[in-house]
Design a protein around this motif. Structure first.
Motif, mmCIF file in Angstrom:
data_model
loop_
_atom_site.group_PDB
_atom_site.id
_atom_site.type_symbol
_atom_site.label_atom_id
_atom_site.label_comp_id
_atom_site.label_asym_id
_atom_site.label_seq_id
_atom_site.Cartn_x
_atom_site.Cartn_y
_atom_site.Cartn_z
ATOM 1 N N LYS A 21 0.822 -1.211 0.000
ATOM 2 C CA LYS A 21 0.000 0.000 0.000
ATOM 3 C C LYS A 21 0.857 1.263 0.000
ATOM 4 O O LYS A 21 0.595 2.219 -0.753
ATOM 5 N N LYS A 22 1.885 1.304 0.847
ATOM 6 C CA LYS A 22 2.691 2.516 0.986
ATOM 7 C C LYS A 22 3.704 2.700 -0.135
ATOM 8 O O LYS A 22 3.935 3.814 -0.616
ATOM 9 N N TYR A 23 4.342 1.605 -0.530
ATOM 10 C CA TYR A 23 5.466 1.729 -1.442
ATOM 11 C C TYR A 23 5.267 0.995 -2.769
ATOM 12 O O TYR A 23 6.136 1.045 -3.636
ATOM 13 N N GLY A 24 4.139 0.310 -2.896
ATOM 14 C CA GLY A 24 3.906 -0.470 -4.107
ATOM 15 C C GLY A 24 4.907 -1.602 -4.247
ATOM 16 O O GLY A 24 5.210 -2.069 -5.351
ATOM 17 N N LYS A 25 5.436 -2.053 -3.120
ATOM 18 C CA LYS A 25 6.485 -3.064 -3.098
ATOM 19 C C LYS A 25 5.898 -4.462 -2.954
ATOM 20 O O LYS A 25 5.111 -4.726 -2.049
ATOM 21 N N ILE A 26 6.238 -5.349 -3.859
ATOM 22 C CA ILE A 26 5.791 -6.739 -3.779
ATOM 23 C C ILE A 26 6.770 -7.516 -2.896
ATOM 24 O O ILE A 26 7.972 -7.587 -3.201
ATOM 25 N N ILE A 27 6.258 -8.057 -1.820
ATOM 26 C CA ILE A 27 7.112 -8.742 -0.842
ATOM 27 C C ILE A 27 7.297 -10.205 -1.211
ATOM 28 O O ILE A 27 6.335 -10.941 -1.465
ATOM 29 N N ASN A 28 8.559 -10.627 -1.236
ATOM 30 C CA ASN A 28 8.912 -12.041 -1.363
ATOM 31 C C ASN A 28 9.601 -12.418 -0.056
ATOM 32 O O ASN A 28 10.712 -11.958 0.226
ATOM 33 N N PHE A 29 8.944 -13.234 0.734
ATOM 34 C CA PHE A 29 9.475 -13.546 2.061
ATOM 35 C C PHE A 29 10.749 -14.379 2.018
ATOM 36 O O PHE A 29 11.423 -14.531 3.035
ATOM 37 N N ASN A 30 11.104 -14.889 0.843
ATOM 38 C CA ASN A 30 12.388 -15.565 0.708
ATOM 39 C C ASN A 30 13.555 -14.578 0.834
ATOM 40 O O ASN A 30 14.700 -14.976 1.053
ATOM 41 N N ASP A 31 13.242 -13.282 0.693
ATOM 42 C CA ASP A 31 14.276 -12.247 0.813
ATOM 43 C C ASP A 31 14.487 -11.793 2.250
ATOM 44 O O ASP A 31 15.308 -10.905 2.495
ATOM 45 N N TYR A 32 13.770 -12.404 3.198
ATOM 46 C CA TYR A 32 13.818 -11.937 4.578
ATOM 47 C C TYR A 32 14.115 -13.066 5.560
ATOM 48 O O TYR A 32 13.681 -14.213 5.368
ATOM 49 N N ASN A 33 14.859 -12.706 6.599
ATOM 50 C CA ASN A 33 14.941 -13.549 7.787
ATOM 51 C C ASN A 33 13.863 -13.057 8.750
ATOM 52 O O ASN A 33 13.794 -11.860 9.038
ATOM 53 N N ILE A 34 13.027 -13.971 9.189
ATOM 54 C CA ILE A 34 11.960 -13.601 10.120
ATOM 55 C C ILE A 34 12.377 -14.047 11.514
ATOM 56 O O ILE A 34 12.490 -15.241 11.803
ATOM 57 N N ARG A 35 12.641 -13.068 12.364
ATOM 58 C CA ARG A 35 13.141 -13.345 13.709
ATOM 59 C C ARG A 35 12.054 -13.012 14.736
ATOM 60 O O ARG A 35 11.363 -12.002 14.597
ATOM 61 N N THR A 36 11.949 -13.856 15.744
ATOM 62 C CA THR A 36 10.908 -13.644 16.752
ATOM 63 C C THR A 36 11.490 -13.725 18.156
ATOM 64 O O THR A 36 12.512 -14.383 18.390
#
Length: 270
Positions: free
Chosen positions: A222-237
């Motif tokens: 919505k904000k940046y028109g950016k398509i997210i591919n979660f393979n590009d991220y480390n998800i840390r919790t």
């Protein structure tokens, strides 16, 4: 809160920290004065519910009983909330008095009620720097290429307990004590987080992460028109604590007076 079966909480009744021992004494005195059946505790720890290999008829019967207890607890909460609202409107509210009365009368309650009882006991014993808290999950999205955290979200989890410093002057993080009457332990923040980690259900954890992922993805698009591919991220919790219900001196005095009049059994002997 959903927790896996048979957690090893390693409860230490001879903790080196005298304040932890004192908080534990108060919690256990309150639990003895307000014994309750908890539907969430039944669901979590009773083998007839959690073990699919148990006798099917017995397991189904236990689940039905647990569901009825849970429904009744939520009806009691709704009633208590309405009475509290009315009392507040006419300026006649005594903190937690209705929750304590209903919990004492029906002997039913989950972590929310258990935390209210423990908090009342701490305040009545003079430890007013105490309040309820919620368990939460922080989800960080780290860009693998840049190593930067692009987004961090904090989501509430369905578990309530109490934090206190026992009114230590100028408290630091190491002075904060977690009092969890539902799980039955008192410990430092680091010790409590370790216990939560050891028993927390990965399925519920995954649901919370999926919610955070959906919100992150929608916001970026919505904000940046950016398509997210979660393979590009480390998800840390990591598990975190959300403080809540901080009260003023007037609130604490009213609650302490009420406890001393109607529930003196949760006051520690001098």
């Amino acid at each position: 809160m959903k927790i896996i079966q048979n957690p090893n909480l390693n409860i230490n009744f001879s903790a080196r920290n005298k304040n932890i021992r004192k908080a534990d004494d108060i919690m256990r005195k309150a639990k003895c004065a307000f014994p309750v059946i908890s539907s969430t505790y039944v669901d979590t720890f009773y083998k007839t519910v959690s073990n699919n290999n148990q006798n099917s008829a017995r397991r189904e019967k236990t689940i039905r009983i647990s569901d009825k207890i849970n429904d009744f607890i939520h009806k009691l909460r709704d009633t208590t909330d309405r009475v509290d609202y009315f009392d507040n409107a006419i300026g006649n509210n005594i903190p937690y008095s209705n929750t304590l009365r209903v919990t004492s009368l029906y002997k039913l309650g989950n972590c929310e009620e258990a935390a209210a009882v423990a908090l009342s006991a701490l305040i009545a014993n003079g430890y007013t720097n105490s309040h309820r808290a919620n368990l939460g999950l922080q989800v960080d999205f780290e860009n693998k290429k840049t190593g930067k955290i692009e987004d961090s979200r904090k989501e509430l989890l369905d578990h309530t307990f109490v934090v206190t410093t026992l009114d230590k002057k100028n408290p630091k993080m190491k002075d904060i004590i977690v009092v969890d009457p539902w799980m039955g332990f008192t410990d430092s923040v680091s010790g409590a987080i370790s216990k939560f980690k050891s028993v927390y259900d990965n399925n519920e954890n995954s649901n919370t992460i999926n919610t955070a992922k959906s919100m992150f993805k929608a916001e970026q698009e919505k904000k940046y028109g950016k398509i997210i591919n979660f393979n590009d991220y480390n998800i840390r919790t990591k598990l975190i604590i959300f403080p809540r219900d901080k009260h003023d001196k007037k609130f604490n005095n009213k609650l302490a007076e009420h406890i001393k009049e109607f529930y003196p059994e949760i006051i520690l002997d001098e």
